[in-house]
Design an enzyme around this catalytic site. Sequence first.
Site, PDB file in Angstrom:
ATOM      1  N   LEU A  72      -9.310  -3.253   4.744  1.00  0.00           N
ATOM      2  CA  LEU A  72      -8.837  -3.800   6.025  1.00  0.00           C
ATOM      3  C   LEU A  72      -7.319  -3.722   6.109  1.00  0.00           C
ATOM      4  CD1 LEU A  72     -10.782  -7.216   6.384  1.00  0.00           C
ATOM      5  CD2 LEU A  72     -11.555  -4.949   7.037  1.00  0.00           C
ATOM      6  N   TYR A 112      -1.574   3.582  16.870  1.00  0.00           N
ATOM      7  CA  TYR A 112      -2.516   2.853  16.007  1.00  0.00           C
ATOM      8  C   TYR A 112      -3.882   3.545  15.994  1.00  0.00           C
ATOM      9  CZ  TYR A 112      -5.858  -0.947  15.030  1.00  0.00           C
ATOM     10  OH  TYR A 112      -6.897  -1.708  14.561  1.00  0.00           O
ATOM     11  N   GLY A 150      -3.343  -2.917   6.332  1.00  0.00           N
ATOM     12  CA  GLY A 150      -2.554  -2.023   7.183  1.00  0.00           C
ATOM     13  C   GLY A 150      -2.077  -2.734   8.419  1.00  0.00           C
ATOM     14  N   LEU A 168       0.810  -1.223   0.000  1.00  0.00           N
ATOM     15  CA  LEU A 168       0.000   0.000   0.000  1.00  0.00           C
ATOM     16  C   LEU A 168       0.842   1.272   0.000  1.00  0.00           C
ATOM     17  CD1 LEU A 168      -2.704  -1.051   2.635  1.00  0.00           C
ATOM     18  CD2 LEU A 168      -3.060  -0.814   0.172  1.00  0.00           C
TER      19      LEU A 168
HETATM   20  C1  15L Z   1      -8.207  -3.760  17.137  1.00  0.00           C
HETATM   21  O1  15L Z   1      -8.353  -2.699  16.540  1.00  0.00           O
HETATM   22  C2  15L Z   1      -7.236  -4.762  16.639  1.00  0.00           C
HETATM   23  O2  15L Z   1      -7.125  -4.772  15.247  1.00  0.00           O
HETATM   24  C3  15L Z   1      -7.533  -6.143  17.156  1.00  0.00           C
HETATM   25  O3  15L Z   1      -6.388  -6.946  16.944  1.00  0.00           O
HETATM   26  C4  15L Z   1      -7.925  -6.150  18.639  1.00  0.00           C
HETATM   27  O4  15L Z   1      -6.817  -5.740  19.408  1.00  0.00           O
HETATM   28  C5  15L Z   1      -9.088  -5.211  18.829  1.00  0.00           C
HETATM   29  O5  15L Z   1      -8.811  -3.936  18.344  1.00  0.00           O
HETATM   30  C6  15L Z   1      -9.518  -5.096  20.307  1.00  0.00           C
HETATM   31  O6  15L Z   1      -9.625  -3.974  20.805  1.00  0.00           O
HETATM   32  O7  15L Z   1      -9.794  -6.120  20.909  1.00  0.00           O
END
Ligand code: 15L
Length: 270
Positions: free
Chosen positions: A69, A134, A71, A50
Amino acid sequence: MKRVLLTGAAGGVGTRLRKLMKPVYPDLVLSDIKMPGDLEKGANFVAVDLTHLDQVEKIVDGVEGIVHLGGFSVEGPWDAILQANIIGCYNLFDAAQRKGVKRVIFASSNHAVGFYPRVHRIGHDVTTRPDSRYGVSKAFGEALGAFYSDKHGMRVTCLRIGNVGDKPIDLRRLAIWLSYEDLLQLTRIGLEHPDLRYEIFYGASFNERSWWDNSNAYRYGYRPTGRAEDFRDEALAEQAKLPPDPVGDFFQGGTFTSAEYTAGTERIWK
Ligand code: 15L
């Protein structure tokens, strides 16, 4: 919807979602940085990094809708988040707009709002309160989606996904669990609903302990079939094995909030 592209098709969620999407969207194009080992026979897969705009432009050409989805899907070092979730996400929206893609579904996350306390019930229109680099990248993606929708008329759905899986795996997940079938339902609304222009939905099943007012999704016809409380005993037994986490147990984002946390505990109410 004729041709639909699913990015991140090799990941845990992408692997399950691509199987559910195929009967609904037969002309499904799959992409990820590496080819999944368990690719279905006859699947249309293209390896795409990407961060390379030319590769992204090629894959979005001729596509009507995108489920993005792809990333970095957890907290990580800044450079990893920057490349995959900031530059990668920008490339995706920018190429999509220039190639005339009509709809994009952006996989946002509960971590865009993870610093709301669990005692608060929040709607889709609250200010973002990211709990991690994140989470910041997910808030960025939501903002990009709004920008491309308002500026260029792209129809964009941001799914603030809780935790996708076969069942909720602890106390926090009893509030934020999303079944694969309900994820498909939200995806279909985003790709097909005629009135949708830009919306944020919470990616959650029917969870009695939810912290989220998801009436915006219900307004578009979302009727989740998964019910977290059906797995209550198992999830609570798993929770009992976890160490206490005063910060993570207080905020919605869980361990994403307590990791690297240096702000003191005055904000934590007993
Ligand atoms: C997310 O955004 C993650 O991609 C996933 O792996 C989990 O950590 C999830 O949140 C979560 O909060 O349980």
